[in-house]
Write a protein that holds these residues in place. Structure first.
Motif, PDB file in Angstrom:
ATOM      1  N   TYR A 152     -44.045  -1.744-128.831  1.00  0.00           N
ATOM      2  CA  TYR A 152     -43.839  -1.428-130.253  1.00  0.00           C
ATOM      3  C   TYR A 152     -42.330  -1.542-130.564  1.00  0.00           C
TER       4      TYR A 152
ATOM      5  N   PHE B 267     -39.056   0.873-133.871  1.00  0.00           N
ATOM      6  CA  PHE B 267     -37.527   1.536-134.051  1.00  0.00           C
ATOM      7  C   PHE B 267     -36.447   0.890-134.201  1.00  0.00           C
ATOM      8  N   GLU B 268     -35.513   1.216-134.818  1.00  0.00           N
ATOM      9  CA  GLU B 268     -34.390   0.451-135.332  1.00  0.00           C
ATOM     10  C   GLU B 268     -33.366   0.033-133.915  1.00  0.00           C
TER      11      GLU B 268
ATOM     12  N   HIS C  87     -46.180  -3.150-136.566  1.00  0.00           N
ATOM     13  CA  HIS C  87     -45.051  -3.116-135.164  1.00  0.00           C
ATOM     14  C   HIS C  87     -45.663  -2.896-133.732  1.00  0.00           C
TER      15      HIS C  87
ATOM     16  N   ASP D 200     -36.726  -2.012-128.962  1.00  0.00           N
ATOM     17  CA  ASP D 200     -38.155  -2.155-128.907  1.00  0.00           C
ATOM     18  C   ASP D 200     -38.628  -1.495-127.504  1.00  0.00           C
TER      19      ASP D 200
END
Length: 698
Positions: A280, A283-284, A232, A287
């Motif tokens: 990154y 996370f849901e 990620h 980004d």
């Protein structure tokens, strides 16, 4: 007029909306990357031009100003070795001397902000150039009042790559470049390039018996490193090094290409910059992108102010310099500029929203060495910008989308100089965009938008300094009354149509626009004899409106046409120049009423092609403070090329008919022989130039 433009655009939308399905390969899909996301230029709710690396190579454009005439309503001015000051729709700066400037047209290269450093715009190994017209208030903020130029060099790939360019041409010019890249490991890659461009330039100096006093000597090195550090986490690093050592010997008393200056100037930039992005995606909800950039640039801009020699052994050549009223002086500006920026951005997983915070600092130290000053003039200007921004795309129906963006930016600047003058400016500015996009059919989109851009206020450092100059000191109170100027705001309304024809062979983009400049910032000049000073002042307002058409058409499998047309009306309201002349109602500077470009490429065989291009623009005013104009011009360019699997060779010519063009103009008295009578002086643009380039790409 605006209503007629909108009716025309609507009619074109209807003409493009006939349904049909065909192969999409006839016209290349054009992707822009300078906004918050990558998208087709046909889907962007803004007016923009895009030039690919293939178009750059066909024209053998080595620097940005050799490309700009192809874009609708985009102009440029020099006053330096290059045309590094850009105007979009008649809005943009034309020069820089003492004053710390806030650009009207920004420039981003590989994510690094080079706004105000136009000399950096070298094109070798650049994948594409994007020009955004109109305020980019949400994405770019204070540096993009009139628009933004976004350049992206080639990205690294895991597969090995190699590019080599060798070229030579008239005026003893040559250039050479190499770019190579490769992957290492399974998730990292690197790409690096080096390029050098040299030319004697287009002026000769009869006194010094040299052909290179306006010469070009430019080098640039770039490196990119991309790495997928984990599932990620992705990191991207870029570094630039530029070494520009150009001559500056552009003006003559008889407006010719033969100078007799005994102390020609220089136009240099020695800079290094880097950018680091960390993305990154774990996370849901979004980004996260964190960007850092830094830039350090040493700049020198100098010139021979009298433009002549003072040698009694050369009485004919040095007649003006040896005149009893003659004088000899030089002017030099050395700048040390240091920029830093940090940005954190949140991108919604669905690509429908973005939010972020941006910080930028800029410190500029100036050393001016001027013959008529007692001692050196030094100043320091540091500024900070802090911005919060956000944009969201809201679907209204299956065919309609609302785009809403806002940016709030705080600018603070502090100035001090050797005279003990201290000034500060503080501005909080708000910009943004509201756009409604309607997808008529999958191939055709219409949009309407309202955007607001802004440009920070500033300090008239030259006006303050000139209050102490011999010859202008009697106007000290005038200059002290113009120590600072206020921010400018620009409201921009657009209606656009973008689409493809039913047979997929035509791409067409049409935009009608109206811009209202509130508290318009204008450059003016105050003269007294041979002394002069520039300063910025706020007029009441200005209007700029017109039409932009760009497109590509595959007439047959072997013949492709492309081109652009820009129509522009502009007006100044509520501005009085230093000599008391009311400029209300006059057109703005650098704003030709029309510009056009037409390109025709004919593939004689699968390998051999001919490209013919015609471009032109209407006459326009050089300045807002006087009425000298550049005449209208029409230029012919041509290329004959041969393309094999791994290599190609192009024979090219620009300005084939050797028309005189001008890239800067002044109106004042500088010739003692005619008793310093006021007259127009011009800097010439590119004459007929021709050459050959060999390219190898693996």
């Amino acid at each position: 007029m605006n209503a007629r433009l909108c009716l025309l655009a609507t009619a074109v939308a209807q003409g493009l909306s006939f349904s049909a399905v065909a192969d999409d390969s006839d016209i290349e899909r054009l992707i822009v990357t300078g906004d918050f996301k990558s998208e087709s230029i046909q889907e962007l709710s803004a007016s923009a031009s895009l030039f690919s690396d293939a178009e750059i190579a066909t024209r053998d454009a080595k620097y940005l100003d050799e490309l700009l005439n192809q874009a609708a309503n985009v102009n440029f001015t020099a006053g330096a070795s290059r045309g590094r000051f850009v105007q979009i729709r008649g809005v943009g700066l034309r020069s820089q001397f003492v004053d710390p400037i806030n650009p009207s047209v920004g420039m981003i290269i590989d994510g690094i902000n080079y706004s105000g450093l136009g000399g950096a715009a070298m094109l070798f190994d650049v994948d594409q150039v994007e020009i955004y017209r109109g305020p980019q208030g949400t994405r770019f903020g204070a540096d993009a009042l009139a628009g933004m130029i976004h350049m992206e060099s080639a990205d690294p790939t895991l597969e090995p790559s190699l590019k080599v360019k060798l070229g030579m041409g008239t005026y003893n010019s040559w250039d050479a470049g190499i770019a190579a890249g490769t992957g290492f490991g399974e998730k990292s890659s690197v790409h690096a390039s080096f390029y050098q461009n040299k030319s004697d330039g287009y002026m000769s100096n009869a006194y010094l018996e040299r052909e290179d006093t306006q010469g070009i000597d430019e080098r640039v090195a770039r490196i990119k490193l991309h790495s997928q550090l984990s599932e990620h986490w992705r990191a991207e690093f870029v570094a630039h090094m530029m070494d520009i050592d150009n001559g500056y010997d552009a003006f003559t008393l008889n407006n010719s290409r033969t100078s007799v200056a005994d102390e020609p100037g220089r136009d240099t930039q020695d800079s290094s910059a880097f950018g680091l992005s960390n993305i990154y995606t774990g996370f849901e909800f979004a980004d996260i992108e964190f960007n850092l950039t830094a830039l350090d640039a040493d700049l020198l801009y100098s010139y021979d102010e009298d433009w002549v020699c003072n040698d009694p052994l050369q009485p004919a050549l040095c007649k003006a310099g040896l005149h009893p009223w003659g004088y000899s002086s030089t002017d030099s500006y050395q700048r040390d500029r240091q920029d830093g920026s940090a940005e954190v951005r949140f991108n919604g997983k669905g690509g429908n929203w973005v939010a972020g915070a941006y910080y930028q600092s800029r410190d500029v130290d100036l050393l001016r060495q001027y013959t008529w000053n007692e001692g050196d003039f030094t100043s320091h200007y540091d500024s900070e910008n802090l911005a919060l921004y956000g944009q969201i795309e809201t679907p209204i129906s299956d065919k309609t989308r609302l785009v809403t963006g806002i940016r709030i930016e705080r600018n603070e600047g502090d100035y001090n100089d050797v005279y003990g003058v201290t000034e500060s400016v503080e501005d909080t500015m708000v910009g943004g965009k509201i756009a409604l996009e309607y997808q008529v059919v999958p191939r055709t989109m219409i949009y309407t938008s309202l955007s607001r851009g802004y440009k920070a206020g500033g300090i008239n450092a030259e006006a303050i300094a000139k209050a102490n100059d011999e010859g202008l000191s009697q106007d000290a109170q005038f200059f002290l009354n113009h120590r600072t100027f206020d921010p400018e705001y620009l409201w921009n309304a657009e209606f656009g149509v973008k689409g493809k024809s039913a047979d997929q062979r035509l791409n067409l983009r049409i935009t009608a626009f109206y811009m209202y400049r509130d508290n318009i910032q204008l450059k003016a000049w105050k003269t007294q004899g041979q002394q002069f000073a520039g300063y910025y002042d706020n007029g009441s307002s200005g209007e700029n409106y017109g039409l932009e058409i760009e497109g590509e058409y595959a007439l047959s499998p072997r013949l492709t046409l492309g081109g652009s047309l820009g129509l522009l009306e502009s007006e100044i309201d509520g501005f009085v120049s230093a000599d008391g002349t009311d400029k209300s109602g006059r057109a703005q500077a650098q704003a030709p009423k029309y510009q056009y470009a037409v390109n025709a490429r004919f593939d004689i065989t699968d390998a051999l092609f001919v490209n013919l291009a015609l471009e032109g623009k209407d006459q326009y005013y050089f300045s807002n403070s006087h009425d000298a104009r550049s005449p209208s011009v029409n230029l012919l360019n041509a290329t004959v090329g041969y393309q094999a699997d791994l290599w190609s060779v192009n024979f090219w010519v620009r300005n084939a008919l050797d028309e005189d063009t001008y890239t800067r103009g002044f109106r004042f008295g500088n010739n003692p022989v005619n008793e310093y009578a006021t007259q127009n002086y011009v800097q010439y643009g590119e004459p007929r130039v021709a050459g050959v380039s060999l390219n190898f790409e693996l």
